[in-house]
Design a protein around this motif. Sequence first.
Motif, PDB file in Angstrom:
ATOM      1  N   PHE A   1      28.641  95.037 -32.711  1.00  0.00           N
ATOM      2  CA  PHE A   1      27.201  94.748 -32.737  1.00  0.00           C
ATOM      3  C   PHE A   1      26.467  96.071 -32.842  1.00  0.00           C
ATOM      4  CE2 PHE A   1      26.409  90.307 -31.870  1.00  0.00           C
ATOM      5  CZ  PHE A   1      25.030  90.175 -31.955  1.00  0.00           C
ATOM      6  N   HIS A   2      25.395  96.095 -33.618  1.00  0.00           N
ATOM      7  CA  HIS A   2      24.622  97.325 -33.801  1.00  0.00           C
ATOM      8  C   HIS A   2      23.174  97.098 -33.360  1.00  0.00           C
ATOM      9  CE1 HIS A   2      28.041  98.498 -36.275  1.00  0.00           C
ATOM     10  NE2 HIS A   2      27.863  97.386 -36.979  1.00  0.00           N
ATOM     11  N   ALA A   3      22.659  98.016 -32.559  1.00  0.00           N
ATOM     12  CA  ALA A   3      21.249  97.966 -32.163  1.00  0.00           C
ATOM     13  C   ALA A   3      20.570  99.246 -32.636  1.00  0.00           C
ATOM     14  CB  ALA A   3      21.126  97.834 -30.649  1.00  0.00           C
ATOM     15  N   VAL A   4      19.487  99.099 -33.398  1.00  0.00           N
ATOM     16  CA  VAL A   4      18.726 100.258 -33.876  1.00  0.00           C
ATOM     17  C   VAL A   4      17.543 100.446 -32.933  1.00  0.00           C
ATOM     18  CG1 VAL A   4      17.492 101.285 -35.805  1.00  0.00           C
ATOM     19  CG2 VAL A   4      19.421  99.736 -36.238  1.00  0.00           C
TER      20      VAL A   4
ATOM     21  N   VAL B   1      24.874  90.044 -25.644  1.00  0.00           N
ATOM     22  CA  VAL B   1      25.782  89.696 -26.744  1.00  0.00           C
ATOM     23  C   VAL B   1      26.851  88.721 -26.262  1.00  0.00           C
ATOM     24  CG1 VAL B   1      27.525  90.577 -28.337  1.00  0.00           C
ATOM     25  CG2 VAL B   1      25.401  91.847 -28.006  1.00  0.00           C
ATOM     26  N   ARG B   2      27.477  89.018 -25.143  1.00  0.00           N
ATOM     27  CA  ARG B   2      28.530  88.133 -24.616  1.00  0.00           C
ATOM     28  C   ARG B   2      27.989  86.733 -24.354  1.00  0.00           C
ATOM     29  NH1 ARG B   2      30.488  92.902 -21.839  1.00  0.00           N
ATOM     30  NH2 ARG B   2      29.004  92.481 -20.164  1.00  0.00           N
TER      31      ARG B   2
ATOM     32  N   ILE C   1      22.706  84.340 -33.751  1.00  0.00           N
ATOM     33  CA  ILE C   1      23.160  85.141 -32.608  1.00  0.00           C
ATOM     34  C   ILE C   1      22.387  86.448 -32.547  1.00  0.00           C
ATOM     35  CG2 ILE C   1      25.130  86.390 -31.643  1.00  0.00           C
ATOM     36  CD1 ILE C   1      26.933  84.218 -32.886  1.00  0.00           C
ATOM     37  N   ALA C   2      22.276  87.129 -33.688  1.00  0.00           N
ATOM     38  CA  ALA C   2      21.548  88.402 -33.729  1.00  0.00           C
ATOM     39  C   ALA C   2      20.090  88.211 -33.317  1.00  0.00           C
ATOM     40  CB  ALA C   2      21.634  89.009 -35.127  1.00  0.00           C
ATOM     41  N   GLN C   3      19.464  87.139 -33.777  1.00  0.00           N
ATOM     42  CA  GLN C   3      18.073  86.866 -33.438  1.00  0.00           C
ATOM     43  C   GLN C   3      17.900  86.632 -31.947  1.00  0.00           C
ATOM     44  OE1 GLN C   3      15.388  87.178 -35.127  1.00  0.00           O
ATOM     45  NE2 GLN C   3      13.952  86.269 -33.643  1.00  0.00           N
ATOM     46  N   ALA C   4      18.807  85.854 -31.343  1.00  0.00           N
ATOM     47  CA  ALA C   4      18.711  85.561 -29.908  1.00  0.00           C
ATOM     48  C   ALA C   4      18.879  86.824 -29.079  1.00  0.00           C
ATOM     49  CB  ALA C   4      19.772  84.524 -29.524  1.00  0.00           C
ATOM     50  N   VAL C   5      19.843  87.678 -29.448  1.00  0.00           N
ATOM     51  CA  VAL C   5      20.050  88.943 -28.734  1.00  0.00           C
ATOM     52  C   VAL C   5      18.836  89.841 -28.899  1.00  0.00           C
ATOM     53  CG1 VAL C   5      21.434  91.058 -28.642  1.00  0.00           C
ATOM     54  CG2 VAL C   5      22.561  88.836 -28.889  1.00  0.00           C
TER      55      VAL C   5
ATOM     56  N   VAL D   1      24.817  92.015 -36.536  1.00  0.00           N
ATOM     57  CA  VAL D   1      26.201  91.664 -36.224  1.00  0.00           C
ATOM     58  C   VAL D   1      27.091  92.312 -37.277  1.00  0.00           C
ATOM     59  CG1 VAL D   1      27.846  89.803 -35.839  1.00  0.00           C
ATOM     60  CG2 VAL D   1      25.439  89.462 -35.295  1.00  0.00           C
ATOM     61  N   GLY D   2      28.084  93.072 -36.808  1.00  0.00           N
ATOM     62  CA  GLY D   2      29.000  93.737 -37.736  1.00  0.00           C
ATOM     63  C   GLY D   2      30.164  92.844 -38.117  1.00  0.00           C
ATOM     64  N   ASN D   3      31.299  93.458 -38.407  1.00  0.00           N
ATOM     65  CA  ASN D   3      32.492  92.713 -38.823  1.00  0.00           C
ATOM     66  C   ASN D   3      32.996  91.808 -37.707  1.00  0.00           C
ATOM     67  OD1 ASN D   3      32.527  93.981 -41.317  1.00  0.00           O
ATOM     68  ND2 ASN D   3      33.736  95.694 -40.552  1.00  0.00           N
TER      69      ASN D   3
END
Length: 270
Positions: A92-95, A128-129, A147-151, A171-173
């Motif tokens: 997971f990546h956060a900018v 994330v978990r 998932i990315a939106q909720a996080v 979300v990455g690989n």
Amino acid sequence: MKFIAPLLVVLPLATGLTGCTNPNTPAGEEGYVFEKPRIFGAGGYRGTLIGPSNYGVSLWRNEVINIDMRPNTYTENFKILAKDDLNISFNFHAVIAIKSGTVQQVVEQYGAENWYVRFVRETFRTYVRDEVQRYDSVALKENRSEIAQAVSVKLKDYLKTSPFQLNNVIVGNINYPDIVAIAVEKKLAAQQLLSEKETQKEIAQKDAEIRIEEAKGIAQAQKIINETLTPNYLQHEAINAQLKMADSPNHTTVYIPVGTNGIPLIKGAK
């Protein structure tokens, strides 16, 4: 002995000059300027630098902690049990950027350069978990945007009163165990086969519709023929045929009128 007094003046001056500092901050960063505690005096915060700039030469022991204020990507790697108890590996990546003008707060309250590890990292990983474990393993890829939106929503809310600003969550690989990868491949193959069967079914239906229409046409034609083959019509056709044959130069056919309508039996000459 007359040179001792000037020497006593020069030595402290030289010592003072060698202790001079000139704190500086590069572009994209902000500097927290502070004075190291001395034998006398309290030391502490002296000011802020917005790069590129420098604080100026000082006889005091001024130093600077530079903090990168630009957006940076922070990556976390996970191996989590999905809802169906399969271990899924992904990242997971956060900018995140730091709001301008908050460097003093970042240094004094959030651990300076270690602010991400101390204040953000574990909370980010928890969010994330929590989201990932709501989905079965196969559904993760299909719902990665959700998932990315909720996080992102949770993390933005967590950071809103802090000096930190979340710009994006990605979300990455996503790597499945072999058993899941095989199951996904089988599912895709089955879907492809089903799609082909549906196409074949549609073609067969169209072919059947064509044959039905052709049969209807033949039946209609036969009906019309049967309705038009009256005795008078048949007699008319027979007479026309006889006339054509009589005009032939090699005509050797004998006609024997029979029946009530005079339709002949035809016997060819040997």
